[in-house]
Design an enzyme around this catalytic site. Structure first.
Site, PDB file in Angstrom:
ATOM      1  N   GLN A 179      93.546 -24.341  48.196  1.00  0.00           N
ATOM      2  CA  GLN A 179      93.183 -25.739  47.914  1.00  0.00           C
ATOM      3  C   GLN A 179      94.308 -26.698  48.298  1.00  0.00           C
ATOM      4  O   GLN A 179      94.261 -27.887  47.954  1.00  0.00           O
ATOM      5  CB  GLN A 179      92.827 -25.915  46.434  1.00  0.00           C
ATOM      6  CG  GLN A 179      91.679 -25.040  45.952  1.00  0.00           C
ATOM      7  CD  GLN A 179      90.316 -25.421  46.545  1.00  0.00           C
ATOM      8  OE1 GLN A 179      90.159 -26.499  47.145  1.00  0.00           O
ATOM      9  NE2 GLN A 179      89.329 -24.567  46.369  1.00  0.00           N
ATOM     10  N   ALA A 200      89.542 -20.955  55.943  1.00  0.00           N
ATOM     11  CA  ALA A 200      89.077 -22.033  56.833  1.00  0.00           C
ATOM     12  C   ALA A 200      87.944 -22.877  56.256  1.00  0.00           C
ATOM     13  O   ALA A 200      87.865 -24.077  56.525  1.00  0.00           O
ATOM     14  CB  ALA A 200      88.636 -21.429  58.171  1.00  0.00           C
ATOM     15  N   CYS A 318      82.832 -19.334  41.746  1.00  0.00           N
ATOM     16  CA  CYS A 318      83.124 -17.960  41.328  1.00  0.00           C
ATOM     17  C   CYS A 318      83.078 -17.813  39.823  1.00  0.00           C
ATOM     18  O   CYS A 318      82.867 -16.730  39.307  1.00  0.00           O
ATOM     19  CB  CYS A 318      84.514 -17.566  41.806  1.00  0.00           C
ATOM     20  SG  CYS A 318      84.887 -18.207  43.424  1.00  0.00           S
TER      21      CYS A 318
HETATM   22  N1  PMP Z   1      91.529 -18.931  46.125  1.00  0.00           N
HETATM   23  C1  PMP Z   1      91.154 -20.159  45.749  1.00  0.00           C
HETATM   24  C2  PMP Z   1      92.134 -21.046  45.057  1.00  0.00           C
HETATM   25  C3  PMP Z   1      89.858 -20.606  46.014  1.00  0.00           C
HETATM   26  O1  PMP Z   1      89.488 -21.838  45.645  1.00  0.00           O
HETATM   27  C4  PMP Z   1      88.954 -19.745  46.687  1.00  0.00           C
HETATM   28  C5  PMP Z   1      87.530 -20.181  46.985  1.00  0.00           C
HETATM   29  N2  PMP Z   1      86.802 -20.566  45.844  1.00  0.00           N
HETATM   30  C6  PMP Z   1      89.389 -18.464  47.051  1.00  0.00           C
HETATM   31  C7  PMP Z   1      90.691 -18.096  46.762  1.00  0.00           C
HETATM   32  C8  PMP Z   1      88.485 -17.494  47.777  1.00  0.00           C
HETATM   33  O2  PMP Z   1      88.269 -17.947  49.085  1.00  0.00           O
HETATM   34  P1  PMP Z   1      87.242 -17.289  50.107  1.00  0.00           P
HETATM   35  O3  PMP Z   1      85.926 -17.922  49.806  1.00  0.00           O
HETATM   36  O4  PMP Z   1      87.764 -17.656  51.456  1.00  0.00           O
HETATM   37  O5  PMP Z   1      87.260 -15.813  49.878  1.00  0.00           O
END
Ligand code: PMP
Length: 374
Positions: A179, A200, A318
């Site tokens: 972020q 990305a 998530c």
């Molecule tokens: N770390 C952080 C701080 C995130 O915000 C996210 C996405 N929600 C992720 C990891 C995981 O990223 P990705 O969707 O590329 O696996």
């Protein structure tokens, strides 16, 4: 039908349209496997190296390695599991980590490793004094989020680096920069950061592609074995079209300009709610993310009532499947406030009018629901 105003940019962003052209070009025309030995493939391999340089430049670095991955979840897993060593080592995480770090840490703990979770302060940052208490010369890895995906709190990489240098000189420092990268100015040149995760789709690039910056690749063990791509640290044919499209996004984004624009947008938005006693704003530093709570109304109810006009979120995608919110709990918000919290996240390309309209709409819909439930 009119498109809703999208304010869930911490969840994902809309890809730049030009990235789709890049993807098509490198999937259908320059499709050669970058590991092959003929000239057209070698050309693609050189392009991968130019993307590594784009990532390093954006981190204000002129040396180090960049390993391409399928996104931040994989980068975080690689950074943590690839740093684990046998012996009496200890592992340190903040309590504010994304599940891709947090659950990997829990798994380490389950396997018998000594794992510390450092609490957050009321402003959502890691508690630096508590961090200092758990660091020692047995620390193998320190893994801390740069900008919280839940609250927008920014952890200070200088302070963390100084603590690492003084108290855990043998440790590796991993930062989840998802972020932060291409959003806030990031300068790793005067830090002790060894590993830095990016993704990305959080900065208008394609989904399913990311990278892990690695200062010294010898320090990292692979977790996926095979054809030895990516310096042997991440086997599997690279997703060339997506990686080149990620480079397009990195090169297009003017971080300083976007940061300032977004700060203006956030101010315009928050002004609409200031002084309203029923609405609490969690003050944090990132202009891109704000957490608000609306007294008496469930965050989920507000999100669903608004979604045809404005898209907001009740927290990270998530965590939205789970009751409660581990991170808001850790910073000390009570159950009612957590239930009534929503996350608003901006991108730099929204207009001031859109943000103002969205803010007024959120307030209006909240007031309507409040009238019914109070
Ligand atoms: N770390 C952080 C701080 C995130 O915000 C996210 C996405 N929600 C992720 C990891 C995981 O990223 P990705 O969707 O590329 O696996």
């Amino acid at each position: 039908m009119k498109e809703p105003i999208y304010l869930d940019n911490a969840g994902t962003t809309k890809m730049f349209e030009e990235c789709a052209d890049v993807i098509k070009d490198y999937a259908c025309k320059h499709f050669y496997n970058p590991s092959a030995g003929y000239a057209l493939a070698i050309q693609n391999n050189k392009l991968l190296d130019s993307v590594r340089n784009s990532v390093l430049n954006k981190l204000n670095l002129n040396k180090g390695n960049v390993i391409f991955t399928s996104g931040a979840t994989e980068s975080n897993n690689l950074a943590i599991k690839g740093s684990v060593r046998n012996g009496k080592w200890e592992y340190v995480f903040s309590a504010g980590e994304h599940p891709s770090v947090y659950k990997t840490a829990l798994d380490l703990q389950l396997q018998g490793a000594v794992v510390h979770f450092v609490p957050l302060t009321a402003s959502g940052e890691i508690d630096y004094e508590e961090l200092a208490k758990v660091l020692n010369d047995k620390t193998r890895l320190i893994s801390i989020i740069h900008v919280s995906n839940e609250t927008g709190a920014i952890n200070d990489l200088q302070k963390i680096s100084a603590l690492k240098k003084k108290l855990s000189p043998k440790a590796l420092l991993h930062i989840d920069g998802v972020q932060a990268f291409c959003k806030i100015p990031v300068d790793l040149s005067k830090t002790e950061v060894d590993l830095y995760t990016i993704s990305a789709h959080k900065f208008h690039g394609p989904k399913g592609v990311g990278a892990l910056f690695v200062k010294n690749k010898e320090a990292l063990k692979p977790i996926v074995f095979g054809g030895e791509q990516e310096f042997g640290k991440r086997s599997g044919t690279e997703n060339l079209p997506a990686i080149i499209a990620m480079q397009y996004a990195i090169e297009k984004i003017d971080v300083q300009k976007n940061y300032q624009n977004t700060q203006i947008l956030k101010n315009i938005f928050l002004e609409i709610f200031e002084g309203n006693e029923k609405i609490k704003i969690l003050e944090t530093q990132s202009p891109y993310i704000v957490s608000l709570s609306f007294e008496g109304v469930n965050g989920e109810t507000l999100m669903r009532a608004l979604e045809k006009e404005v898209i907001i979120s009740t927290g990270s995608a998530c965590s939205s499947k789970h009751a409660g919110n581990r991170i808001l709990e850790n910073i000390g918000l009570n159950k009612d406030r957590i239930k009534s919290s929503v996350r608003i996240s901006f991108n730099a390309y929204l207009t001031e009018q859109e943000v103002e309209r969205a803010g007024k709409m959120i307030l209006q819909v909240y007031n309507e629901i409040w009238e019914k439930v109070k």
